[in-house]
Design a protein around this motif. Sequence first.
Motif: not given
Length: 129
Positions: A10-15, A34-42, A58-63
């Motif tokens: 699941i991809i969320c908008s607010d981790y 895990h925080y994945r720095e290269a993807r700015q993603s948890y 989590s991803f920055p600005n998912p649709p």
Amino acid sequence: MLKRFHHVAIICSDYQRSKAFYTQILGLKVVAEHYREARQSYKLDLALPDGSQIELFSFPNPPERPNRPEAQGLRHLAFVVEDVAAEKQHLENLGIEVEPIRIDPYTERCFTFFQDPDGLPLELYQEAE
């Protein structure tokens, strides 16, 4: 031969909001975070009692999710529970809006729907006796 599901992603908008919902409201156990720095993603691995997992990303600005109710893709995620009415009441006591309980016309088991913080439809489905 397929045996069972390992996980649902699941991809969320607010981790932080979704992490709190899945761990504190639904009571899922954290397996790894895990925080994945290269993807700015948890990436948060959550376990159900049977060992199946939800991967929360989590991803920055998912649709946003496509319009409902019958868009292509995952329709809903269903959780087996011992007592749908008791779980419904528990969620409502925590401020979660839950639909009225319905009866599956094919199995004659109770079920109901609610949503995660991003509007992903989640179902509670009565365990077989």
